[in-house]
Motif scaffolding. Structure first.
Motif, PDB file in Angstrom:
ATOM      1  N   VAL A  31      -3.692   2.210  60.804  1.00 13.55           N
ATOM      2  CA  VAL A  31      -2.391   2.675  61.314  1.00 13.55           C
ATOM      3  C   VAL A  31      -1.927   3.903  60.536  1.00 13.55           C
ATOM      4  O   VAL A  31      -1.540   4.917  61.124  1.00 13.55           O
ATOM      5  CB  VAL A  31      -1.334   1.556  61.223  1.00 13.55           C
ATOM      6  CG1 VAL A  31       0.072   2.111  61.492  1.00 13.55           C
ATOM      7  CG2 VAL A  31      -1.639   0.449  62.221  1.00 13.55           C
ATOM      8  N   GLU A  32      -1.988   3.818  59.205  1.00 13.80           N
ATOM      9  CA  GLU A  32      -1.522   4.950  58.396  1.00 13.80           C
ATOM     10  C   GLU A  32      -2.380   6.190  58.635  1.00 13.80           C
ATOM     11  O   GLU A  32      -1.854   7.302  58.763  1.00 13.80           O
ATOM     12  CB  GLU A  32      -1.528   4.588  56.909  1.00 13.80           C
ATOM     13  CG  GLU A  32      -0.997   5.720  56.042  1.00 13.80           C
ATOM     14  CD  GLU A  32      -0.638   5.295  54.624  1.00 13.80           C
ATOM     15  OE1 GLU A  32      -0.789   6.125  53.716  1.00 13.80           O
ATOM     16  OE2 GLU A  32      -0.197   4.139  54.427  1.00 13.80           O
ATOM     17  N   TYR A  90      -3.602  -2.271  58.793  1.00 17.13           N
ATOM     18  CA  TYR A  90      -2.720  -1.281  58.185  1.00 17.13           C
ATOM     19  C   TYR A  90      -3.358   0.070  57.836  1.00 17.13           C
ATOM     20  O   TYR A  90      -2.803   1.111  58.237  1.00 17.13           O
ATOM     21  CB  TYR A  90      -1.988  -1.837  56.948  1.00 17.13           C
ATOM     22  CG  TYR A  90      -1.028  -0.795  56.463  1.00 17.13           C
ATOM     23  CD1 TYR A  90       0.181  -0.587  57.116  1.00 17.13           C
ATOM     24  CD2 TYR A  90      -1.380   0.083  55.439  1.00 17.13           C
ATOM     25  CE1 TYR A  90       1.032   0.434  56.753  1.00 17.13           C
ATOM     26  CE2 TYR A  90      -0.534   1.117  55.073  1.00 17.13           C
ATOM     27  CZ  TYR A  90       0.658   1.284  55.737  1.00 17.13           C
ATOM     28  OH  TYR A  90       1.483   2.325  55.391  1.00 17.13           O
ATOM     29  N   PRO A  91      -4.458   0.161  57.100  1.00 19.46           N
ATOM     30  CA  PRO A  91      -4.978   1.502  56.784  1.00 19.46           C
ATOM     31  C   PRO A  91      -5.283   2.334  58.024  1.00 19.46           C
ATOM     32  O   PRO A  91      -5.051   3.547  58.036  1.00 19.46           O
ATOM     33  CB  PRO A  91      -6.251   1.199  55.975  1.00 19.46           C
ATOM     34  CG  PRO A  91      -6.000  -0.132  55.379  1.00 19.46           C
ATOM     35  CD  PRO A  91      -5.245  -0.892  56.423  1.00 19.46           C
ATOM     36  N   GLN A  93       6.485  -2.584  53.734  1.00 24.64           N
ATOM     37  CA  GLN A  93       6.643  -1.336  54.492  1.00 24.64           C
ATOM     38  C   GLN A  93       8.082  -0.838  54.421  1.00 24.64           C
ATOM     39  O   GLN A  93       8.323   0.369  54.290  1.00 24.64           O
ATOM     40  CB  GLN A  93       6.200  -1.551  55.933  1.00 24.64           C
ATOM     41  CG  GLN A  93       4.708  -1.824  56.078  1.00 24.64           C
ATOM     42  CD  GLN A  93       4.292  -2.070  57.506  1.00 24.64           C
ATOM     43  OE1 GLN A  93       4.532  -1.252  58.394  1.00 24.64           O
ATOM     44  NE2 GLN A  93       3.660  -3.206  57.765  1.00 24.64           N
ATOM     45  N   SER A 120       2.744   2.043  50.894  1.00 26.43           N
ATOM     46  CA  SER A 120       1.788   2.644  51.826  1.00 26.43           C
ATOM     47  C   SER A 120       0.386   2.522  51.241  1.00 26.43           C
ATOM     48  O   SER A 120       0.195   2.058  50.106  1.00 26.43           O
ATOM     49  CB  SER A 120       2.120   4.128  52.035  1.00 26.43           C
ATOM     50  OG  SER A 120       1.904   4.854  50.823  1.00 26.43           O
ATOM     51  N   TYR A 121      -0.587   2.960  52.018  1.00 29.24           N
ATOM     52  CA  TYR A 121      -1.960   3.007  51.512  1.00 29.24           C
ATOM     53  C   TYR A 121      -2.009   3.850  50.235  1.00 29.24           C
ATOM     54  O   TYR A 121      -2.591   3.436  49.224  1.00 29.24           O
ATOM     55  CB  TYR A 121      -2.885   3.611  52.573  1.00 29.24           C
ATOM     56  CG  TYR A 121      -4.263   3.964  52.058  1.00 29.24           C
ATOM     57  CD1 TYR A 121      -5.274   3.013  52.010  1.00 29.24           C
ATOM     58  CD2 TYR A 121      -4.556   5.254  51.595  1.00 29.24           C
ATOM     59  CE1 TYR A 121      -6.535   3.332  51.517  1.00 29.24           C
ATOM     60  CE2 TYR A 121      -5.803   5.576  51.107  1.00 29.24           C
ATOM     61  CZ  TYR A 121      -6.794   4.614  51.070  1.00 29.24           C
ATOM     62  OH  TYR A 121      -8.033   4.927  50.569  1.00 29.24           O
ATOM     63  N   TYR A 157      -2.520  15.385  55.087  1.00 28.98           N
ATOM     64  CA  TYR A 157      -2.730  14.041  54.530  1.00 28.98           C
ATOM     65  C   TYR A 157      -3.996  14.007  53.679  1.00 28.98           C
ATOM     66  O   TYR A 157      -4.031  13.359  52.619  1.00 28.98           O
ATOM     67  CB  TYR A 157      -2.813  13.031  55.673  1.00 28.98           C
ATOM     68  CG  TYR A 157      -2.900  11.589  55.218  1.00 28.98           C
ATOM     69  CD1 TYR A 157      -1.794  10.925  54.698  1.00 28.98           C
ATOM     70  CD2 TYR A 157      -4.099  10.881  55.329  1.00 28.98           C
ATOM     71  CE1 TYR A 157      -1.872   9.596  54.299  1.00 28.98           C
ATOM     72  CE2 TYR A 157      -4.182   9.554  54.936  1.00 28.98           C
ATOM     73  CZ  TYR A 157      -3.069   8.918  54.420  1.00 28.98           C
ATOM     74  OH  TYR A 157      -3.143   7.603  54.015  1.00 28.98           O
ATOM     75  N   LYS A 216      -1.460   7.590  62.093  1.00 26.11           N
ATOM     76  CA  LYS A 216      -0.141   8.227  62.058  1.00 26.11           C
ATOM     77  C   LYS A 216      -0.206   9.575  61.351  1.00 26.11           C
ATOM     78  O   LYS A 216       0.505  10.511  61.718  1.00 26.11           O
ATOM     79  CB  LYS A 216       0.874   7.317  61.363  1.00 26.11           C
ATOM     80  CG  LYS A 216       1.356   6.151  62.203  1.00 26.11           C
ATOM     81  CD  LYS A 216       2.421   5.348  61.464  1.00 26.11           C
ATOM     82  CE  LYS A 216       2.992   4.233  62.325  1.00 26.11           C
ATOM     83  NZ  LYS A 216       4.014   3.430  61.601  1.00 26.11           N
ATOM     84  N   ALA A 217      -1.056   9.661  60.332  1.00 21.15           N
ATOM     85  CA  ALA A 217      -1.202  10.930  59.612  1.00 21.15           C
ATOM     86  C   ALA A 217      -1.737  12.025  60.528  1.00 21.15           C
ATOM     87  O   ALA A 217      -1.414  13.197  60.363  1.00 21.15           O
ATOM     88  CB  ALA A 217      -2.129  10.748  58.411  1.00 21.15           C
TER      89      ALA A 217
END
Length: 276
Positions: free
Chosen positions: A8-9, A5-6, A254, A259-260, A145, A12-13
């Motif tokens: 991915v975030e 997950y982190p 989600q 989110s993170y 971000y 995406k940022a």
């Protein structure tokens, strides 16, 4: 594509709406336990880029890289250039997870907001080289971000600056980078592996430590078994609270907009129960 997950975030940022970022390790899966299937390996081979945290965390990545056409798939190690902390030896087996993956270094760098910034910049730099036509947009989006990460860091600095009690007890010893950043002391019940089991002597030592140092909270992870923390809390009469490693978010989390960034803020709120 990004592994958990982190990553991915963070990816995406950087890419925004330009590219699709697929999560490799399924939502709700413990990344420490994950091994890529043949289907997963095929997805990596088909991806333009794959972002992972480090060779220490995704221990299986080296085998995949050795058979990967890196001219077709850009393999980005987000922790490249970051000095990883050595795992301190204790009297319990924290340096390996339950599948036997040995860890001599701590991979949980994303739990330090400043190191998270370095990871975002590493992803942005590598993708900008790969797609120079989007480099200026990648930089603009990543800097936006990063401002949020800088605000997160400032919130942690403010909350911990004047604290007299700077020690916290947690089941999973994943917060060494966070502790180092803000001059805190993490005392782990187990270690790097979230489901590790401490020895009876370790539990006895911790029980005495908690009682002698007026520890009032023990932290555990919501998505893993907290039975060791629960037992220790019951024996010492202290409260339990959640401290998330953010390794995996469920689909429900989600969908609810977690989110993170939001979970790191929740972690800070939880830490202020003991860091005062």
């Amino acid at each position: 594509m990004a592994t958990f997950y982190p990553m991915v975030e963070f990816t995406k940022a950087v890419v925004g709406e330009i590219g699709e970022v697929e999560l490799l390790i399924p939502a709700g899966t413990e990344p420490h336990d994950y091994e890529p299937s043949a289907k997963d390996v095929a997805k990596i081979h088909d991806a333009d880029a794959v972002v992972y945290n480090s060779q220490v965390f995704e221990t299986w990545m080296n085998d995949i890289k050795s058979n990967l056409d890196v001219t077709q798939t850009n393999v980005i190690e987000a922790s490249e250039g970051i000095e990883l902390l050595a795992i301190e030896e204790t009297d319990h087996p924290e340096a390996s997870d339950e599948d036997g993956h040995l860890h001599s270094q701590d991979p949980h760098v994303w739990l330090d907001p400043i190191l998270a910034i370095e990871q975002v910049r590493q992803i942005q730099s590598s993708l900008s080289e790969q797609f120079p036509e989007h480099a200026s947009l990648f930089k603009e989006q990543s800097e936006s971000y990063i401002k949020e990460l800088e605000a997160l860091d400032q919130a942690y600095q403010t909350a911990t600056a004047q604290a007299k009690n700077r020690t916290f007890v947690t089941q999973h010893g994943a917060f060494s980078y966070l502790a180092k950043r803000y001059n805190l002391t993490q005392v782990a019940i187990t270690g790097i592996a979230s489901e590790g089991e401490p020895t009876p002597s370790r539990l006895a030592t911790l029980k005495t430590f908690i009682q002698d140092n007026a520890i009032n909270v023990i932290y555990f992870e919501e998505n893993t078994s907290g039975k060791v923390a629960q037992t220790l809390a019951k024996e010492t009469g202290v409260k339990l609270s959640v401290l998330a490693t953010i390794e995996s978010l469920t689909k429900e989390q989600q969908a609810n907009g977690e989110s993170y960034l939001s979970m790191m803020k929740e972690n800070l709120e939880a830490l202020t129960l003991s860091i005062q």
